[in-house]
Design a protein around this motif. Structure first.
Motif, PDB file in Angstrom:
ATOM      1  N   HIS A  81       0.852  -1.188   0.000  1.00  0.00           N
ATOM      2  CA  HIS A  81       0.000   0.000   0.000  1.00  0.00           C
ATOM      3  C   HIS A  81       0.884   1.233   0.000  1.00  0.00           C
ATOM      4  O   HIS A  81       2.102   1.136   0.196  1.00  0.00           O
ATOM      5  N   HIS A  83       1.118   5.533   1.360  1.00  0.00           N
ATOM      6  CA  HIS A  83       0.616   6.471   2.357  1.00  0.00           C
ATOM      7  C   HIS A  83       0.284   7.782   1.679  1.00  0.00           C
ATOM      8  O   HIS A  83       0.426   8.838   2.283  1.00  0.00           O
ATOM      9  N   TYR A  90       9.059   3.955  10.909  1.00  0.00           N
ATOM     10  CA  TYR A  90       8.678   2.847  11.782  1.00  0.00           C
ATOM     11  C   TYR A  90       9.841   2.531  12.704  1.00  0.00           C
ATOM     12  O   TYR A  90      10.963   2.318  12.237  1.00  0.00           O
ATOM     13  N   HIS A 138       4.691   0.041  -0.085  1.00  0.00           N
ATOM     14  CA  HIS A 138       5.392  -0.801   0.886  1.00  0.00           C
ATOM     15  C   HIS A 138       4.442  -1.782   1.544  1.00  0.00           C
ATOM     16  O   HIS A 138       3.224  -1.661   1.454  1.00  0.00           O
ATOM     17  N   ARG A 150       5.248   4.452  15.313  1.00  0.00           N
ATOM     18  CA  ARG A 150       5.282   4.988  13.963  1.00  0.00           C
ATOM     19  C   ARG A 150       5.074   6.501  14.011  1.00  0.00           C
ATOM     20  O   ARG A 150       4.198   6.982  14.728  1.00  0.00           O
ATOM     21  N   THR A 180      -1.256  -0.442   8.066  1.00  0.00           N
ATOM     22  CA  THR A 180      -0.146   0.347   8.566  1.00  0.00           C
ATOM     23  C   THR A 180       0.949   0.415   7.531  1.00  0.00           C
ATOM     24  O   THR A 180       2.042   0.755   7.806  1.00  0.00           O
TER      25      THR A 180
HETATM   26 FE   LIG Z   1       2.163   1.691   5.686  1.00  0.00          FE
END
Ligand SMILES: [Fe+2]
Length: 180
Positions: A81, A83, A90, A138, A150, A180
């Protein structure tokens, strides 16, 4: 005095006010590793006694960044996915997270379908932090009890994000707090 959440928040504000670009994010990544070395912080926010869930530790009203604790009990493999326009850092607290970056293997012209190939993979161990720069596709893969902190450039629930079905190539819009 050990480096704590308040100190980290203050450093994030200073750094992002001066440089919200990749160099500033790298500074934050290093400060996050510093924070993760504080075992009191780990116990308080990511320890075994902390109930599982996604916890917002801090949101900056001026600069928009967020600090979240992902207190996971169960293993998970996320779909690839993005962002949207936000970056994310992270930092591993317990266990490990495999961080995978993907590249488009197509020309990107079809808004409904994509072909992806893995481009980079590394394992975050406790105390270490990694960056996904803005727009980077990612995925993450972690075992039971893997907990991490995060930092995102903005509230991801408010921006357009997509996830990819690796088998079919379909592109789906992500709903708030979906991954996430
Ligand atoms: Fe992510």
């Amino acid at each position: 005095m050990s480096y704590d959440l308040d100190h980290f928040v203050s450093d994030c504000r200073t750094i992002l006010s001066r440089d919200p670009g990749p160099a500033g994010r790298e500074e934050i990544r290093l400060r996050l590793e510093h924070l993760l070395a504080n075992q009191d912080f780990i116990r308080q926010y990511c320890g075994d006694d902390v109930p599982q869930g996604l916890k917002l530790l801090y949101e900056d009203k001026d600069l928009g960044f967020q600090i979240l604790a992902h207190v996971n009990d169960k293993a998970r493999v996320s779909p690839p996915h993005d962002h949207g326009a936000s970056w994310a850092i992270y930092g591993q607290a317990t266990q490990y997270t495999d961080m995978i970056e993907w590249e488009r293997a197509d020309d990107g012209s079809d808004p409904a379908r994509a072909a992806l190939k893995p481009a980079k993979k590394y394992r975050l161990m406790p105390g270490h932090a990694g960056i996904y720069q803005d727009g980077k596709i990612h995925s993450i893969d972690y075992p039971d009890k893997a907990r991490f902190v995060r930092v995102t450039g903005t509230n991801l629930d408010k921006i357009h994000r997509v996830r990819f079905d690796v088998k079919t190539g379909e592109i789906h819009r992500m709903t708030p707090q979906q991954a996430t």
